[in-house]
Each structure stands twice: as structure tokens, then as C-alpha cells.
Motif scaffolding. Structure first.
Motif, PDB file in Angstrom:
ATOM      1  N   ALA A  45       0.794  -1.335   0.218  1.00  0.00           N
ATOM      2  CA  ALA A  45      -0.083   0.419   0.363  1.00  0.00           C
ATOM      3  C   ALA A  45       0.592   0.945  -0.202  1.00  0.00           C
ATOM      4  O   ALA A  45       0.705   1.838  -0.922  1.00  0.00           O
ATOM      5  CB  ALA A  45      -0.972  -0.030   1.442  1.00  0.00           C
ATOM      6  N   LEU A  46       1.607   1.386   0.908  1.00  0.00           N
ATOM      7  CA  LEU A  46       3.292   2.038   0.920  1.00  0.00           C
ATOM      8  C   LEU A  46       3.478   2.726  -0.648  1.00  0.00           C
ATOM      9  O   LEU A  46       3.958   3.713  -1.050  1.00  0.00           O
ATOM     10  CB  LEU A  46       3.604   1.658   2.041  1.00  0.00           C
ATOM     11  CG  LEU A  46       3.517   2.261   3.306  1.00  0.00           C
ATOM     12  CD1 LEU A  46       4.068   1.447   4.535  1.00  0.00           C
ATOM     13  CD2 LEU A  46       2.740   3.765   3.840  1.00  0.00           C
ATOM     14  N   ASN A  47       3.866   1.511  -1.243  1.00  0.00           N
ATOM     15  CA  ASN A  47       4.451   1.302  -2.154  1.00  0.00           C
ATOM     16  C   ASN A  47       3.459   1.992  -4.028  1.00  0.00           C
ATOM     17  O   ASN A  47       4.196   2.866  -4.304  1.00  0.00           O
ATOM     18  CB  ASN A  47       5.687   0.626  -2.552  1.00  0.00           C
ATOM     19  CG  ASN A  47       6.529   0.245  -1.800  1.00  0.00           C
ATOM     20  OD1 ASN A  47       7.036   1.480  -1.663  1.00  0.00           O
ATOM     21  ND2 ASN A  47       6.645  -0.432  -1.418  1.00  0.00           N
ATOM     22  N   ALA A  48       2.841   2.319  -3.583  1.00  0.00           N
ATOM     23  CA  ALA A  48       1.249   2.202  -4.406  1.00  0.00           C
ATOM     24  C   ALA A  48       0.792   4.263  -4.120  1.00  0.00           C
ATOM     25  O   ALA A  48       1.524   4.990  -3.926  1.00  0.00           O
ATOM     26  CB  ALA A  48       0.501   1.322  -4.250  1.00  0.00           C
ATOM     27  N   ASP A  49       0.034   4.509  -5.486  1.00  0.00           N
ATOM     28  CA  ASP A  49       0.457   6.189  -5.439  1.00  0.00           C
ATOM     29  C   ASP A  49      -1.339   6.169  -5.295  1.00  0.00           C
ATOM     30  O   ASP A  49      -2.061   7.278  -4.726  1.00  0.00           O
ATOM     31  CB  ASP A  49      -0.084   6.264  -6.757  1.00  0.00           C
ATOM     32  CG  ASP A  49       1.175   5.658  -7.881  1.00  0.00           C
ATOM     33  OD1 ASP A  49       2.066   6.457  -7.657  1.00  0.00           O
ATOM     34  OD2 ASP A  49       0.876   5.930  -9.328  1.00  0.00           O
ATOM     35  N   SER A  50      -1.868   4.830  -4.758  1.00  0.00           N
ATOM     36  CA  SER A  50      -3.202   4.884  -4.223  1.00  0.00           C
ATOM     37  C   SER A  50      -4.126   3.675  -3.298  1.00  0.00           C
ATOM     38  O   SER A  50      -3.464   2.819  -3.903  1.00  0.00           O
ATOM     39  CB  SER A  50      -4.860   5.798  -5.023  1.00  0.00           C
ATOM     40  OG  SER A  50      -5.294   5.753  -3.937  1.00  0.00           O
ATOM     41  N   ALA A  51      -5.087   4.151  -2.693  1.00  0.00           N
ATOM     42  CA  ALA A  51      -5.532   2.750  -2.221  1.00  0.00           C
ATOM     43  C   ALA A  51      -6.606   2.356  -1.659  1.00  0.00           C
ATOM     44  O   ALA A  51      -7.514   3.377  -1.451  1.00  0.00           O
ATOM     45  CB  ALA A  51      -4.522   2.305  -0.756  1.00  0.00           C
ATOM     46  N   LEU A  52      -7.152   1.637  -2.267  1.00  0.00           N
ATOM     47  CA  LEU A  52      -8.873   1.819  -2.202  1.00  0.00           C
ATOM     48  C   LEU A  52      -9.540  -0.258  -1.602  1.00  0.00           C
ATOM     49  O   LEU A  52      -8.888  -1.302  -1.316  1.00  0.00           O
ATOM     50  CB  LEU A  52      -9.349   1.429  -3.539  1.00  0.00           C
ATOM     51  CG  LEU A  52     -10.440   1.097  -3.465  1.00  0.00           C
ATOM     52  CD1 LEU A  52     -11.798   2.706  -3.045  1.00  0.00           C
ATOM     53  CD2 LEU A  52     -11.779   0.942  -5.152  1.00  0.00           C
ATOM     54  N   LEU A  53      -9.946   0.389   0.000  1.00  0.00           N
ATOM     55  CA  LEU A  53     -10.523  -0.510   0.734  1.00  0.00           C
ATOM     56  C   LEU A  53     -11.984  -1.241   0.557  1.00  0.00           C
ATOM     57  O   LEU A  53     -12.706   0.518   0.704  1.00  0.00           O
ATOM     58  CB  LEU A  53     -10.167   0.006   2.507  1.00  0.00           C
ATOM     59  CG  LEU A  53     -10.723  -0.986   2.943  1.00  0.00           C
ATOM     60  CD1 LEU A  53      -9.845  -2.576   3.569  1.00  0.00           C
ATOM     61  CD2 LEU A  53     -10.478   0.060   4.585  1.00  0.00           C
ATOM     62  N   GLY A  54     -11.906  -1.954   0.789  1.00  0.00           N
ATOM     63  CA  GLY A  54     -13.466  -2.435   1.284  1.00  0.00           C
ATOM     64  C   GLY A  54     -13.762  -3.138   1.695  1.00  0.00           C
ATOM     65  O   GLY A  54     -14.638  -1.287   2.904  1.00  0.00           O
ATOM     66  N   ALA A  55     -13.738  -3.542   3.556  1.00  0.00           N
ATOM     67  CA  ALA A  55     -14.677  -3.717   4.657  1.00  0.00           C
ATOM     68  C   ALA A  55     -13.522  -4.957   5.493  1.00  0.00           C
ATOM     69  O   ALA A  55     -13.193  -5.888   4.348  1.00  0.00           O
ATOM     70  CB  ALA A  55     -16.179  -3.659   4.851  1.00  0.00           C
ATOM     71  N   VAL A  56     -13.098  -4.899   6.292  1.00  0.00           N
ATOM     72  CA  VAL A  56     -12.740  -5.730   7.198  1.00  0.00           C
ATOM     73  C   VAL A  56     -14.155  -6.175   7.971  1.00  0.00           C
ATOM     74  O   VAL A  56     -14.305  -5.192   8.728  1.00  0.00           O
ATOM     75  CB  VAL A  56     -11.387  -5.548   7.892  1.00  0.00           C
ATOM     76  CG1 VAL A  56     -10.818  -5.329   6.368  1.00  0.00           C
ATOM     77  CG2 VAL A  56     -11.157  -4.518   8.717  1.00  0.00           C
ATOM     78  N   GLY A  57     -13.967  -7.247   8.885  1.00  0.00           N
ATOM     79  CA  GLY A  57     -13.979  -7.869   9.489  1.00  0.00           C
ATOM     80  C   GLY A  57     -15.395  -8.676   9.966  1.00  0.00           C
ATOM     81  O   GLY A  57     -15.843  -9.066   8.845  1.00  0.00           O
TER      82      GLY A  57
END
Length: 363
Positions: free
Chosen positions: A63-75
Motif C-alpha cells: 500500500a505504501l508503495n502504491a499511488d493510492s489505495a482502495l479498501l473494501g471492508a474488514v472484520g
């Protein structure tokens, strides 16, 4: 433009909604001449199952090395009994802390097409709601000193803020309000908490740089009441981590469409932002083609706007979503009268809703 996006599908319906957001991003890329490369990140409960921890360092590094990050859901209930230090939600804190995204922008927008789903009276909401909550994300009680006594009968969590942590949130609140209706409300508990009194002092100091913006203060208990009683008084709300967590969920509910609401978590601009829908993982409907992907698709629009500075492309997605709603297409969570929508042939699942957004995007 060539950009890399870290995808963090997570648990439950996360993979379902992320897949549709990717389809929409690919359609945008094709239409506007951009290329997006995707890197998968395993985080949350699925990471506990595979690695024994919710966010391994090598996954965070992706994630840190990407230009952006898209998250779904956790738990999900599957991991309710794991040790507290490795609960799936720790992946969220790890991502936010590791990516240094300290400000969460959470729009509470009532889509006019879904007004009937709002639980408040028409005379309260009028022609709609549009509130932006700016929540501090990496400080306060969620990250403060904590502990439990040896006998297990005493526990503590510490609310602690520095001037710098508060100032960057308040300043973002003023900047946001300056471009909206020019009203900033700082929510705190200054009658009780020293940390809240510091929030007020910082806000009053920064206000001198934004004379065109009206600055208001509300205690958090009163703010919670006012969001239901008279939500239209609010333009931008800036507040602490815990208060923002609670109030943003309340604000999302009064819009009547939690499955429609996106969010952006931003840092100082030197690293990637983290974008995610505000809904949970809903494991009971995971993989059943029932989840609403629109919040994730709208989060992808925010990604384009804030991280990639692609305003036209972001607006194209948002306009496509509006047109899908205008034409009556609904997933079950936003259908209202489900049987009537079904009879009209407008009740669709996750995949079809994503396909419709792509179709309207290309018109």
C-alpha cells in the motif's frame, strides 16, 4: 496517466464491491486515456487466517508503495474470539497509522433520488442534506496510552492531542468550508476535557486566517442531538477521532443510504490516500450478489479527485451514479418498496449495478 492502486478487498462483501469499483476505474481509464495497475493487499480477517496477523508489514508496504489505495471492508463474527491485539480492525488502525493518513473526509450526502429512505421528516431535511465531517484519524483515545490492571478489574484509555495534530484537521476543515457554505463547526467536550479545550484554542487561532468562514463550537452530546433535530445547520464538522467515529455514523444514517456513502483518508500529500465505503463487511450477504457497490465506486471517484487530481474523471463517475439512480435502478438496501422495484424490473445485484454505472459512464 499511469498510476498504481493498492486494492485491499478485506472481508465479507469487500471483495464483491471492490471488483465493481475496479471495473468502473478501468472504464474511466479507457474513456479518458489513463492506465491503472492494481496491487492486491491482504488485510483484516483474511490476513489473520493466512498469516496469523491482520496486517503483515509486507502487505502494508504494498500500500505504501502504491499511488493510492482502495479498501473494501474488514472484520466479521468469524474473528470475534481472536486476541484483542490481532482483531481484524487492527488492520484499519495499522493502515491509517502506517500510511500516515491523519484526516478522514466523510461526506454525509442525501441523494435526492433516495429521499424517501431518510428517517427524518420532510420539514427537517427540506431539499436535501450535504454535510462534510472531517475526522482526526491517527491520534486521540484510539492511539493513546492504554492498559488493564493485573487483576483485570481496572482498565484505561488516554485521550491525548498535540497542537500540531489538531491544527492540521482544523485547517482542513476551514479549507473545506471555504469552498462550501463557509460554516465550520468544531465538536468537542470542552466543559469536561482538557484535550477539547485545546481543540477550541487551536480552532480560534487558525480562524484568524479564515475570516470569511463562520466558526461554531458544539459539545458532542448537543451535536448528536442537533444532527437529528436540525441537520441543515451543519456545513463542515471538524472533530476528534472518537467523536468523529460516532457522529459520522449517525450522519450517514440520517441520509438514509449508508450503502451510498464514500470516504477519503488523507495525509500531507506525500504518500497515498486510503479510500473506502463507510459500510461494514456484511458477511451474511458476502458472495451472494446482494451488496451495494455504489459507496465503493464513489470512493474510487474520491480517489481520482484527491490523489490523482482527475476532477473531470471523478465527476464522470458521480454523474453516472446519479443517472443510474435517476432511472430507478436499485440494490435491495436502497430499494425502499422492494416488491415495487422488483415488479418494475429495476431491482439489481452487485454485479449488475456495477455494469450499469459503466454503461452510463460510456453514454
Amino acid at each position: 496517466m499511469n498510476k498504481t492502486i493498492a486494492l485491499i478487498p478485506g472481508d465479507g462483501i469487500g471483495p464483491d464491491v471492490i471488483a465493481e469499483a475496479v471495473n468502473v476505474l478501468n472504464a474511466v481509464g479507457k474513456k479518458f486515456g489513463h492506465s491503472f495497475e492494481y496491487k492486491n493487499v491482504i488485510a483484516g480477517g483474511c490476513a489473520i487466517d493466512k498469516f496469523g496477523e491482520p496486517l503483515p508489514k509486507d502487505q502494508l508496504d504494498i500500500a505504501l508503495n502504491a499511488d493510492s489505495a482502495l479498501l473494501g471492508a474488514v472484520g466479521g463474527p468469524k474473528w470475534d474470539d481472536v486476541a484483542p491485539e490481532i482483531r481484524p480492525e487492527k488492520a484499519l488502525l495499522g493502515l491509517r497509522g502506517g500510511m500516515k493518513v491523519y484526516a478522514n473526509l466523510r461526506p454525509a450526502l442525501m441523494f435526492k433520488q433516495l429521499k424517501a429512505a431518510c428517517p427524518l421528516k420532510d420539514e427537517v431535511v427540506g431539499d436535501g442534506l450535504d454535510i462534510l465531517i472531517v475526522r482526526e484519524l491517527t491520534g486521540g483515545i484510539y492511539f493513546g496510552e492504554r492498559g488493564t490492571s493485573e487483576d483485570g478489574k481496572t482498565a484505561w484509555d488516554t485521550e491525548k492531542y498535540t497542537w500540531a495534530e489538531i491544527e492540521r484537521i482544523v485547517r482542513l476543515g476551514f479549507e473545506s468550508a471555504k469552498n462550501r457554505r463557509k460554516i465550520l463547526t468544531v465538536v468537542d467536550k470542552a466543559n469536561i476535557l482538557n484535550s477539547s479545550r485545546l481543540w477550541r484554542k487551536v480552532a480560534e487561532t487558525v480562524h484568524a486566517e479564515y475570516p470569511e468562514v463562520t466558526l461554531n463550537f458544539l459539545y458532542v452530546d448537543n451535536a448528536a442531538m442537533q444532527l437529528v433535530r436540525n441537520p441543515k445547520q451543519f456545513d463542515v464538522i471538524a472533530t476528534s477521532n472518537m467523536f468523529g467515529d460516532i457522529l459520522s455514523d449517525e450522519a450517514s444514517q440520517i441520509t438514509g443510504s449508508i450503502g451510498m456513502l464514500a470516504s477519503a483518508s488523507l495525509g500531507d500529500g506525500t504518500g497515498p490516500g486510503l479510500y473506502e465505503p463507510i459500510h461494514g463487511s456484511a458477511p451474511d450477504i458476502a458472495g451472494k450478489d446482494l451488496a451495494n457497490p455504489l459507496a465503493t465506486i464513489l470512493s474510487a471517484a474520491m480517489l481520482l479527485r484527491y490523489d490523482f487530481k482527475l476532477e473531470e474523471e471523478a465527476k464522470a463517475i458521480e454523474t453516472a451514479v446519479e443517472k443510474v439512480l435517476d432511472d430507478g435502478w436499485r440494490t435491495g438496501d436502497i430499494a425502499g418498496d422492494v416488491e415495487a422495484v422488483k415488479a418494475a424490473g429495476k431491482l439489481v445485484g452487485t454485479k449488475k449495478m456495477g455494469e450499469l454505472v459503466v454503461e452510463y459512464l460510456n453514454k
